[in-house]
Motif scaffolding. Structure first.
Motif, mmCIF file in Angstrom:
data_model
loop_
_atom_site.group_PDB
_atom_site.id
_atom_site.type_symbol
_atom_site.label_atom_id
_atom_site.label_comp_id
_atom_site.label_asym_id
_atom_site.label_seq_id
_atom_site.Cartn_x
_atom_site.Cartn_y
_atom_site.Cartn_z
ATOM 1 N N TYR A 261 34.221 38.600 34.978
ATOM 2 C CA TYR A 261 33.011 37.794 34.841
ATOM 3 C C TYR A 261 31.725 38.613 35.009
ATOM 4 O O TYR A 261 30.630 38.054 35.016
ATOM 5 C CB TYR A 261 33.046 36.633 35.846
ATOM 6 N N LEU A 263 30.281 40.223 37.442
ATOM 7 C CA LEU A 263 29.428 40.068 38.619
ATOM 8 C C LEU A 263 29.615 41.247 39.562
ATOM 9 O O LEU A 263 30.746 41.548 39.980
ATOM 10 C CB LEU A 263 29.769 38.768 39.351
ATOM 11 N N ASP A 264 28.521 41.911 39.935
ATOM 12 C CA ASP A 264 28.627 42.956 40.956
ATOM 13 C C ASP A 264 28.754 42.290 42.325
ATOM 14 O O ASP A 264 28.699 41.055 42.458
ATOM 15 C CB ASP A 264 27.456 43.933 40.887
ATOM 16 N N SER A 265 28.918 43.096 43.362
ATOM 17 C CA SER A 265 29.191 42.545 44.693
ATOM 18 C C SER A 265 28.079 41.633 45.180
ATOM 19 O O SER A 265 28.339 40.614 45.835
ATOM 20 C CB SER A 265 29.413 43.685 45.691
ATOM 21 N N ARG A 266 26.814 41.979 44.868
ATOM 22 C CA ARG A 266 25.710 41.132 45.330
ATOM 23 C C ARG A 266 25.718 39.792 44.599
ATOM 24 O O ARG A 266 25.586 38.729 45.224
ATOM 25 C CB ARG A 266 24.371 41.846 45.139
ATOM 26 N N ALA A 267 25.873 39.828 43.283
ATOM 27 C CA ALA A 267 25.899 38.580 42.518
ATOM 28 C C ALA A 267 27.095 37.723 42.931
ATOM 29 O O ALA A 267 26.980 36.499 43.102
ATOM 30 C CB ALA A 267 25.953 38.885 41.024
ATOM 31 N N ALA A 268 28.250 38.366 43.107
ATOM 32 C CA ALA A 268 29.435 37.615 43.519
ATOM 33 C C ALA A 268 29.236 36.970 44.871
ATOM 34 O O ALA A 268 29.688 35.843 45.118
ATOM 35 C CB ALA A 268 30.655 38.538 43.539
ATOM 36 N N SER A 269 28.537 37.652 45.779
ATOM 37 C CA SER A 269 28.320 37.075 47.105
ATOM 38 C C SER A 269 27.424 35.841 47.032
ATOM 39 O O SER A 269 27.636 34.869 47.764
ATOM 40 C CB SER A 269 27.711 38.117 48.055
ATOM 41 N N HIS A 270 26.422 35.861 46.127
ATOM 42 C CA HIS A 270 25.578 34.674 45.968
ATOM 43 C C HIS A 270 26.407 33.498 45.457
ATOM 44 O O HIS A 270 26.270 32.364 45.931
ATOM 45 C CB HIS A 270 24.438 34.963 44.992
ATOM 46 N N LEU A 271 27.251 33.774 44.465
ATOM 47 C CA LEU A 271 28.093 32.708 43.910
ATOM 48 C C LEU A 271 29.079 32.189 44.950
ATOM 49 O O LEU A 271 29.138 30.983 45.226
ATOM 50 C CB LEU A 271 28.844 33.232 42.690
ATOM 51 N N PRO A 300 30.265 32.547 35.203
ATOM 52 C CA PRO A 300 29.444 32.968 34.058
ATOM 53 C C PRO A 300 30.229 32.855 32.761
ATOM 54 O O PRO A 300 31.432 33.145 32.709
ATOM 55 C CB PRO A 300 29.132 34.433 34.371
#
Length: 302
Positions: A261, A263-271, A300
């Motif tokens: 999908y 998502l890097d680690s920061r984006a994945a953590s927000h999700l 996504p």
């Protein structure tokens, strides 16, 4: 792609590198019988003193170490009109001080009404005279042979799957397992007509089943079991203590969100921080199971 009807003549209480019962091609469907101890004849029951007799192993052509075996659960049909459970609650889910007050272990028989789609205690206890939860078939124990020539008891679970007792392993779900040996060597069994989260009395409603599954080989590598339904994706961690199982499941989801999908680690953590859901599988047997689940609506669209 073919459909194979297989009637087992032997069952296993471990998941390991046994001689295959059947060789199938990638994409084939298997319709087979599984049993609980009550579904065995006297000789078989003596062999299956330990829990969860497994049907298999099935050798899937083209499956190699490092691949993933995708198992679509097409149909789970109880083949008996009764099942059984134990009471009282497992000691693993109670405060230590409460354990001494629990009654002795007792086995109960349940009626399975496929036409009505319900289950009911054959001898109702006080307060549960009209208790009739829905028939919700699921697979308690299934998976592939582990690495290193190991043979793992069907009472427990690990990276290869095993006795996870997770309620979403039901018709319509596709489960993914990391392949560690040629042919994957897939086993299944431990059908439950109904079960609450955690298998907190040590059983679901145990009964014999006809199970239909379709097996596909994916040329990709995963670390822990994964799964897909129409509405969700989930990852599964199997370990003890419970927080370690949760860590495995969460880490595997983090990897999946990056791989598929974008998502890097920061984006994945927000999700994950806002929409992740944790489900409890088995909390009775040696390894506990936690599933990390995300609804597809939040993923996504790549």
């Amino acid at each position: 792609m073919a459909t194979h009807r297989f009637h087992p003549l032997r069952y296993f209480n471990v998941i390991g590198t046994a001689e295959p019962c059947l060789r199938i091609s990638d994409g084939d469907t298997i319709i087979t019988d599984t049993v609980d101890a009550s579904g065995l004849d006297a000789h078989e029951a003596a062999v299956a003193q330990r829990p969860n007799p497994m049907t298999g192993p099935f050798f899937v052509e083209g499956a190699e170490p490092g691949d993933t075996l995708a198992v679509r659960i097409d149909r789970l049909t109880p083949s008996r009109a009764t099942g059984w459970t134990y009471s009282p609650l497992s000691h693993t889910v109670l405060d230590p001080a409460a354990i001494a007050d629990q009654p002795s272990q007792q086995r109960a028989v349940w009626s399975i009404d496929r036409e009505a789609g319900t289950v009911q205690l054959r001898e109702p206890v006080k307060g549960l005279e009209t208790f009739s939860p829905p028939l919700q078939p699921m697979i308690g124990c299934f998976g592939v042979a582990p690495a290193g020539g190991q043979a793992l008891s069907t009472a427990t679970s690990a990276r290869n799957g095993g006795n996870m007792d997770y309620r979403l392993f039901a018709p319509g779900t596709t489960a993914w397992f990391p392949v560690s040996v040629p042919g994957a060597l897939f086993y299944l069994g431990d059908g439950h007509a109904c079960q609450g989260d955690g298998e907190i009395v040590g059983t679901g409603i145990e009964t014999s089943f006809e199970m239909e599954v379709t097996l596909r080989v994916l040329k990709r590598t995963i670390g822990w079991p994964r799964g897909e339904t129409a509405d969700d994706i989930f990852t599964v961690g199997n370990a003890r203590p419970l927080d370690q199982a949760l860590q495995h499941a969460t880490t595997e989801m983090l990897r999946w969100l990056g791989e598929d999908y974008g998502l890097d680690s920061r984006a994945a953590s927000h999700l994950m921080g806002q929409v992740v859901r944790y489900d409890v599988g088995n909390v009775f047997n040696p390894a506990f199971t936690v599933a990390c689940r995300i609804a597809r609506q939040w993923l996504p669209k790549l």
